[in-house]
Scaffold this active site. Structure first.
Site, mmCIF file in Angstrom:
data_model
loop_
_atom_site.group_PDB
_atom_site.id
_atom_site.type_symbol
_atom_site.label_atom_id
_atom_site.label_comp_id
_atom_site.label_asym_id
_atom_site.label_seq_id
_atom_site.Cartn_x
_atom_site.Cartn_y
_atom_site.Cartn_z
ATOM 1 N N MET A 60 -23.415 18.418 19.725
ATOM 2 C CA MET A 60 -23.354 19.696 20.278
ATOM 3 C C MET A 60 -22.577 20.472 18.990
ATOM 4 S SD MET A 60 -21.796 19.673 24.305
ATOM 5 C CE MET A 60 -22.573 21.560 24.373
ATOM 6 N N CYS A 70 -26.068 13.674 6.661
ATOM 7 C CA CYS A 70 -25.089 14.073 7.062
ATOM 8 C C CYS A 70 -25.316 13.152 7.976
ATOM 9 C CB CYS A 70 -25.046 15.001 7.117
ATOM 10 S SG CYS A 70 -24.098 15.483 8.862
ATOM 11 N N CYS A 124 -23.704 23.208 5.866
ATOM 12 C CA CYS A 124 -21.797 23.270 6.904
ATOM 13 C C CYS A 124 -21.037 23.471 5.926
ATOM 14 C CB CYS A 124 -21.814 22.483 7.843
ATOM 15 S SG CYS A 124 -21.438 21.346 7.518
#
Length: 360
Positions: free
Chosen positions: A11, A101, A200
Protein backbone atom coordinates in the site's frame (compact mmCIF):
# COMPACT_ATOMS: atom_id res chain seq x y z
CA UNK A 1 -14.22 -15.96 10.44
CA UNK A 2 -13.17 -18.38 7.69
CA UNK A 3 -10.85 -16.44 5.39
CA UNK A 4 -10.62 -17.38 1.71
CA UNK A 5 -6.89 -16.58 1.20
CA UNK A 6 -4.31 -14.50 3.04
CA UNK A 7 -2.96 -11.57 1.01
CA UNK A 8 -0.12 -9.18 1.81
CA UNK A 9 -0.96 -5.94 -0.01
CA UNK A 10 1.66 -3.32 -0.86
CA UNK A 11 0.00 0.00 0.00
CA UNK A 12 1.66 3.17 -1.23
CA UNK A 13 -1.04 5.49 0.09
CA UNK A 14 -2.43 6.08 -3.39
CA UNK A 15 -5.91 5.28 -4.62
CA UNK A 16 -4.98 2.22 -6.70
CA UNK A 17 -3.33 0.14 -3.98
CA UNK A 18 -5.91 1.34 -1.44
CA UNK A 19 -8.79 0.10 -3.58
CA UNK A 20 -6.92 -3.13 -4.32
CA UNK A 21 -6.67 -3.84 -0.60
CA UNK A 22 -10.29 -2.91 0.09
CA UNK A 23 -11.63 -5.07 -2.76
CA UNK A 24 -9.73 -8.09 -1.47
CA UNK A 25 -10.97 -7.45 2.06
CA UNK A 26 -14.54 -7.12 0.75
CA UNK A 27 -14.18 -10.45 -1.06
CA UNK A 28 -13.43 -12.18 2.23
CA UNK A 29 -9.68 -12.50 2.10
CA UNK A 30 -7.47 -11.94 5.12
CA UNK A 31 -5.64 -8.72 4.22
CA UNK A 32 -2.55 -7.19 5.76
CA UNK A 33 -1.81 -3.75 4.33
CA UNK A 34 1.93 -3.17 4.14
CA UNK A 35 3.42 0.27 3.58
CA UNK A 36 7.01 0.01 2.38
CA UNK A 37 9.39 2.65 3.66
CA UNK A 38 11.96 2.86 0.85
CA UNK A 39 13.72 6.18 1.44
CA UNK A 40 14.91 7.98 4.56
CA UNK A 41 12.67 10.95 3.84
CA UNK A 42 13.37 12.89 7.05
CA UNK A 43 9.80 14.13 7.13
CA UNK A 44 9.84 15.31 3.51
CA UNK A 45 7.15 14.01 1.17
CA UNK A 46 8.51 11.87 -1.68
CA UNK A 47 5.54 10.74 -3.78
CA UNK A 48 4.63 7.28 -2.50
CA UNK A 49 7.33 7.40 0.21
CA UNK A 50 6.69 9.96 2.89
CA UNK A 51 4.68 10.90 5.99
CA UNK A 52 1.47 11.70 4.11
CA UNK A 53 1.66 8.53 2.03
CA UNK A 54 2.08 6.44 5.16
CA UNK A 55 -0.74 8.26 6.96
CA UNK A 56 -3.09 7.82 4.00
CA UNK A 57 -2.38 4.09 3.77
CA UNK A 58 -2.92 3.67 7.52
CA UNK A 59 -6.22 5.61 7.37
CA UNK A 60 -7.51 3.36 4.58
CA UNK A 61 -6.75 0.24 6.61
CA UNK A 62 -8.51 1.68 9.66
CA UNK A 63 -11.61 2.61 7.64
CA UNK A 64 -11.80 -0.77 5.92
CA UNK A 65 -10.99 -2.73 9.08
CA UNK A 66 -7.95 -4.78 8.12
CA UNK A 67 -4.52 -4.96 9.72
CA UNK A 68 -1.70 -2.63 8.73
CA UNK A 69 2.10 -2.49 9.05
CA UNK A 70 5.01 -0.29 8.03
CA UNK A 71 8.09 -2.16 6.81
CA UNK A 72 11.49 -0.52 6.63
CA UNK A 73 13.21 -1.55 3.39
CA UNK A 74 15.50 1.46 3.11
CA UNK A 75 18.72 -0.58 3.18
CA UNK A 76 17.47 -3.11 0.63
CA UNK A 77 16.26 -0.31 -1.65
CA UNK A 78 19.65 1.40 -1.47
CA UNK A 79 21.56 -1.82 -2.20
CA UNK A 80 19.43 -2.74 -5.20
CA UNK A 81 17.49 0.11 -6.80
CA UNK A 82 19.68 3.09 -5.90
CA UNK A 83 23.00 1.36 -6.53
CA UNK A 84 21.76 0.30 -9.97
CA UNK A 85 20.47 3.82 -10.65
CA UNK A 86 23.86 5.37 -9.97
CA UNK A 87 25.85 2.69 -11.81
CA UNK A 88 23.69 2.90 -14.93
CA UNK A 89 24.33 6.64 -15.09
CA UNK A 90 28.06 5.98 -14.73
CA UNK A 91 27.74 3.73 -17.78
CA UNK A 92 26.11 6.55 -19.74
CA UNK A 93 22.67 4.97 -19.70
CA UNK A 94 19.20 6.20 -18.69
CA UNK A 95 17.83 3.74 -16.11
CA UNK A 96 14.23 3.06 -15.16
CA UNK A 97 14.27 2.72 -11.35
CA UNK A 98 10.59 1.75 -11.22
CA UNK A 99 11.41 -1.45 -13.11
CA UNK A 100 14.23 -2.27 -10.68
CA UNK A 101 11.97 -1.50 -7.71
CA UNK A 102 9.33 -3.90 -8.97
CA UNK A 103 11.97 -6.54 -9.58
CA UNK A 104 13.95 -6.29 -6.34
CA UNK A 105 11.43 -4.86 -3.87
CA UNK A 106 7.75 -5.38 -4.69
CA UNK A 107 8.21 -8.81 -6.25
CA UNK A 108 11.49 -9.64 -4.53
CA UNK A 109 11.86 -8.69 -0.87
CA UNK A 110 8.11 -8.15 -0.49
CA UNK A 111 7.32 -11.64 -1.77
CA UNK A 112 9.97 -12.99 0.60
CA UNK A 113 8.19 -11.19 3.44
CA UNK A 114 4.91 -12.82 2.46
CA UNK A 115 6.64 -16.20 2.71
CA UNK A 116 8.11 -15.35 6.12
CA UNK A 117 4.68 -14.29 7.42
CA UNK A 118 2.94 -17.31 5.92
CA UNK A 119 0.76 -15.38 3.47
CA UNK A 120 -0.63 -17.08 0.38
CA UNK A 121 -0.42 -14.15 -2.03
CA UNK A 122 0.84 -10.63 -2.57
CA UNK A 123 -1.13 -7.86 -4.24
CA UNK A 124 -0.42 -4.41 -5.66
CA UNK A 125 -2.41 -1.67 -7.36
CA UNK A 126 -0.78 -2.15 -10.78
CA UNK A 127 -2.92 -2.06 -13.90
CA UNK A 128 -2.12 -5.45 -15.41
CA UNK A 129 -4.07 -8.65 -15.92
CA UNK A 130 -3.01 -12.25 -15.33
CA UNK A 131 -4.54 -15.59 -16.24
CA UNK A 132 -3.59 -19.24 -16.14
CA UNK A 133 -3.63 -21.67 -19.03
CA UNK A 134 -5.79 -24.81 -18.94
CA UNK A 135 -4.84 -27.95 -17.10
CA UNK A 136 -3.17 -28.57 -13.73
CA UNK A 137 0.22 -27.52 -15.07
CA UNK A 138 -1.07 -24.57 -17.05
CA UNK A 139 1.29 -21.63 -17.40
CA UNK A 140 0.57 -18.16 -16.10
CA UNK A 141 0.21 -15.27 -18.54
CA UNK A 142 0.72 -11.52 -18.07
CA UNK A 143 -1.31 -9.02 -20.06
CA UNK A 144 -1.97 -5.32 -20.39
CA UNK A 145 -4.27 -3.57 -17.97
CA UNK A 146 -7.84 -3.04 -19.16
CA UNK A 147 -7.36 0.75 -19.11
CA UNK A 148 -4.88 1.53 -21.92
CA UNK A 149 -4.08 4.93 -20.42
CA UNK A 150 -3.00 3.27 -17.14
CA UNK A 151 -1.51 0.01 -18.41
CA UNK A 152 1.64 -0.81 -16.40
CA UNK A 153 2.71 -4.03 -18.08
CA UNK A 154 5.88 -2.33 -19.35
CA UNK A 155 7.27 -1.96 -15.81
CA UNK A 156 6.29 -5.52 -14.81
CA UNK A 157 7.80 -7.33 -17.78
CA UNK A 158 10.27 -9.15 -15.51
CA UNK A 159 7.59 -11.17 -13.71
CA UNK A 160 7.90 -14.91 -14.23
CA UNK A 161 5.89 -17.98 -13.34
CA UNK A 162 6.88 -17.95 -9.65
CA UNK A 163 5.81 -14.33 -9.27
CA UNK A 164 2.54 -14.60 -11.20
CA UNK A 165 1.46 -17.72 -9.32
CA UNK A 166 1.67 -15.75 -6.06
CA UNK A 167 0.36 -12.32 -7.19
CA UNK A 168 -3.02 -10.70 -7.72
CA UNK A 169 -3.84 -7.34 -9.31
CA UNK A 170 -7.38 -6.40 -8.26
CA UNK A 171 -7.67 -3.14 -10.26
CA UNK A 172 -6.06 -4.42 -13.45
CA UNK A 173 -9.37 -5.36 -15.07
CA UNK A 174 -11.01 -1.97 -14.60
CA UNK A 175 -10.49 1.60 -15.76
CA UNK A 176 -9.25 4.35 -13.47
CA UNK A 177 -12.70 5.92 -13.15
CA UNK A 178 -14.00 2.64 -11.70
CA UNK A 179 -11.15 2.58 -9.21
CA UNK A 180 -12.00 6.08 -8.00
CA UNK A 181 -15.69 5.13 -7.82
CA UNK A 182 -14.83 2.16 -5.60
CA UNK A 183 -12.74 4.45 -3.40
CA UNK A 184 -15.69 6.80 -2.99
CA UNK A 185 -17.99 3.85 -2.24
CA UNK A 186 -15.60 2.66 0.48
CA UNK A 187 -15.42 6.21 1.89
CA UNK A 188 -11.66 6.46 1.43
CA UNK A 189 -9.92 9.83 1.89
CA UNK A 190 -7.70 9.08 -1.15
CA UNK A 191 -10.61 8.82 -3.63
CA UNK A 192 -9.58 12.05 -5.36
CA UNK A 193 -5.86 11.91 -4.60
CA UNK A 194 -3.81 12.73 -7.72
CA UNK A 195 -1.56 10.07 -9.20
CA UNK A 196 2.12 10.36 -8.35
CA UNK A 197 4.11 11.30 -11.46
CA UNK A 198 7.60 11.43 -9.99
CA UNK A 199 10.29 8.95 -9.04
CA UNK A 200 9.69 8.37 -5.34
CA UNK A 201 13.24 9.08 -4.17
CA UNK A 202 13.86 12.22 -6.26
CA UNK A 203 12.44 15.36 -4.60
CA UNK A 204 10.74 17.69 -7.05
CA UNK A 205 11.62 15.35 -9.95
CA UNK A 206 14.99 17.09 -10.33
CA UNK A 207 17.08 14.07 -11.33
CA UNK A 208 20.21 16.09 -12.14
CA UNK A 209 20.30 17.77 -8.74
CA UNK A 210 19.69 14.46 -6.96
CA UNK A 211 22.48 12.70 -8.85
CA UNK A 212 24.91 15.57 -8.31
CA UNK A 213 24.24 15.43 -4.56
CA UNK A 214 24.30 11.64 -4.11
CA UNK A 215 26.79 10.56 -6.77
CA UNK A 216 29.21 13.51 -7.00
CA UNK A 217 31.69 11.47 -9.06
CA UNK A 218 29.27 11.93 -11.97
CA UNK A 219 29.88 15.69 -12.01
CA UNK A 220 32.70 15.89 -14.56
CA UNK A 221 33.03 18.70 -17.11
CA UNK A 222 33.19 17.42 -20.66
CA UNK A 223 32.59 18.26 -24.30
CA UNK A 224 29.46 18.45 -26.41
CA UNK A 225 30.36 17.53 -29.98
CA UNK A 226 28.64 17.30 -33.33
CA UNK A 227 28.35 14.10 -35.42
CA UNK A 228 31.79 14.86 -36.90
CA UNK A 229 33.39 15.01 -33.46
CA UNK A 230 33.94 18.77 -33.55
CA UNK A 231 33.42 20.46 -30.19
CA UNK A 232 30.47 22.85 -30.13
CA UNK A 233 29.96 23.26 -26.38
CA UNK A 234 30.60 21.88 -22.93
CA UNK A 235 28.66 20.16 -20.14
CA UNK A 236 28.96 19.61 -16.39
CA UNK A 237 28.24 15.89 -16.47
CA UNK A 238 26.92 13.52 -19.13
CA UNK A 239 24.36 12.18 -16.62
CA UNK A 240 22.32 15.31 -17.36
CA UNK A 241 21.49 14.03 -20.86
CA UNK A 242 19.50 11.21 -22.44
CA UNK A 243 19.25 9.94 -26.00
CA UNK A 244 16.67 11.94 -27.97
CA UNK A 245 16.76 14.96 -25.64
CA UNK A 246 16.25 18.29 -27.43
CA UNK A 247 15.84 20.89 -24.69
CA UNK A 248 18.48 22.08 -22.26
CA UNK A 249 21.46 21.03 -24.35
CA UNK A 250 23.34 24.28 -23.76
CA UNK A 251 24.37 24.59 -27.41
CA UNK A 252 22.99 26.50 -30.37
CA UNK A 253 23.43 25.17 -33.89
CA UNK A 254 20.69 27.06 -35.71
CA UNK A 255 18.78 23.81 -36.32
CA UNK A 256 16.81 21.38 -34.18
CA UNK A 257 19.45 19.43 -32.34
CA UNK A 258 19.12 16.21 -30.35
CA UNK A 259 21.33 14.06 -28.16
CA UNK A 260 22.52 11.23 -30.41
CA UNK A 261 24.97 9.41 -28.18
CA UNK A 262 26.57 9.51 -24.71
CA UNK A 263 30.15 8.31 -24.35
CA UNK A 264 30.89 7.94 -20.62
CA UNK A 265 34.50 6.89 -21.17
CA UNK A 266 35.37 10.04 -23.10
CA UNK A 267 32.81 12.02 -21.06
CA UNK A 268 31.42 13.26 -24.36
CA UNK A 269 27.86 14.01 -25.48
CA UNK A 270 27.17 13.80 -29.22
CA UNK A 271 24.40 15.96 -30.66
CA UNK A 272 23.01 16.38 -34.16
CA UNK A 273 19.92 16.36 -36.40
CA UNK A 274 16.91 14.19 -35.63
CA UNK A 275 17.30 11.93 -38.64
CA UNK A 276 20.46 10.50 -37.06
CA UNK A 277 18.41 9.14 -34.14
CA UNK A 278 16.99 6.29 -36.24
CA UNK A 279 18.13 2.80 -35.24
CA UNK A 280 17.47 -0.52 -36.96
CA UNK A 281 18.06 -2.72 -33.95
CA UNK A 282 19.17 -3.14 -30.37
CA UNK A 283 20.76 -5.59 -27.99
CA UNK A 284 19.30 -6.22 -24.54
CA UNK A 285 20.63 -7.88 -21.40
CA UNK A 286 18.95 -9.10 -18.19
CA UNK A 287 16.17 -10.49 -20.38
CA UNK A 288 13.36 -12.45 -18.77
CA UNK A 289 10.54 -14.43 -20.38
CA UNK A 290 7.15 -14.68 -18.68
CA UNK A 291 6.79 -18.30 -19.79
CA UNK A 292 10.08 -19.14 -18.10
CA UNK A 293 12.07 -20.45 -21.05
CA UNK A 294 13.12 -18.28 -24.01
CA UNK A 295 11.62 -19.07 -27.42
CA UNK A 296 13.58 -21.61 -29.45
CA UNK A 297 13.92 -19.31 -32.45
CA UNK A 298 13.16 -15.77 -33.67
CA UNK A 299 9.65 -14.49 -32.91
CA UNK A 300 7.58 -11.72 -34.45
CA UNK A 301 6.51 -9.30 -31.74
CA UNK A 302 5.33 -5.78 -31.02
CA UNK A 303 8.09 -4.02 -29.14
CA UNK A 304 8.02 -1.01 -26.82
CA UNK A 305 11.25 0.82 -25.97
CA UNK A 306 9.88 3.49 -23.60
CA UNK A 307 7.13 3.54 -20.97
CA UNK A 308 4.50 5.53 -22.84
CA UNK A 309 5.93 4.90 -26.30
CA UNK A 310 4.14 3.31 -29.22
CA UNK A 311 4.79 -0.32 -30.04
CA UNK A 312 6.53 -1.20 -33.30
CA UNK A 313 6.85 -4.52 -35.15
CA UNK A 314 10.14 -6.33 -34.75
CA UNK A 315 11.84 -9.70 -34.80
CA UNK A 316 13.16 -10.79 -31.40
CA UNK A 317 15.74 -13.50 -30.95
CA UNK A 318 16.95 -14.76 -27.57
CA UNK A 319 20.74 -14.92 -27.24
CA UNK A 320 22.96 -16.90 -24.87
CA UNK A 321 23.51 -15.57 -21.37
CA UNK A 322 20.05 -14.08 -20.90
CA UNK A 323 20.16 -11.58 -23.73
CA UNK A 324 18.11 -10.73 -26.81
CA UNK A 325 18.64 -9.16 -30.20
CA UNK A 326 15.83 -7.02 -31.67
CA UNK A 327 15.56 -6.09 -35.36
CA UNK A 328 12.92 -3.46 -36.15
CA UNK A 329 10.82 -3.76 -39.29
CA UNK A 330 11.26 -0.01 -39.76
CA UNK A 331 13.88 2.15 -37.99
CA UNK A 332 12.93 3.40 -34.53
CA UNK A 333 13.99 6.80 -33.15
CA UNK A 334 15.52 7.86 -29.85
CA UNK A 335 16.23 4.53 -28.19
CA UNK A 336 17.91 5.16 -24.83
CA UNK A 337 20.19 2.44 -23.43
CA UNK A 338 19.23 1.70 -19.84
CA UNK A 339 15.52 1.77 -20.59
CA UNK A 340 13.49 -1.42 -20.88
CA UNK A 341 12.52 -3.10 -24.12
CA UNK A 342 9.33 -5.13 -23.75
CA UNK A 343 7.99 -7.73 -26.17
CA UNK A 344 4.24 -8.20 -26.76
CA UNK A 345 2.05 -10.63 -28.69
CA UNK A 346 -1.24 -8.77 -28.90
CA UNK A 347 -2.21 -7.88 -25.35
CA UNK A 348 0.11 -10.44 -23.80
CA UNK A 349 3.60 -9.72 -22.46
CA UNK A 350 6.20 -12.19 -23.70
CA UNK A 351 9.10 -10.71 -21.75
CA UNK A 352 11.66 -7.94 -21.81
CA UNK A 353 15.05 -6.71 -20.74
CA UNK A 354 17.41 -3.74 -20.46
CA UNK A 355 18.66 -2.00 -23.60
CA UNK A 356 22.46 -1.88 -23.66
CA UNK A 357 23.30 -1.18 -27.31
CA UNK A 358 21.69 0.09 -30.51
CA UNK A 359 22.82 0.26 -34.14
CA UNK A 360 21.99 2.07 -37.34
Amino acid sequence: MGWRRSVLVAMSGGVDSSVAACLLHEQGHRVLGSHLKLVAHGGVEHGCCGPRAEADARAVAEIAGFDFEVVNMVDHFERTVLSDFFQEHREGRTPNPCVRCNQHVKFGAFLDRADALGFDLVATGHYVRTWRGPGPGGRWHLGRGHDPSKDQSYVLHMLGQRHLARSVFPVGSQVKAETRAHAARFGLPVADKPDSQEVCFVPGADHAAYLAAHAPDLVRPGRVVGPDGEAIGSHEGSFRFTIGQRRGLGVSTGDRTYVLDIDPTANRVVVGPGELLARRGLRAERVGWVAGDPPAGPVEASVRVRYRGAEVPAVVKATPGGGARVEFRTPERAIAPGQSVVFYAGDEVLGGGTIVETWR
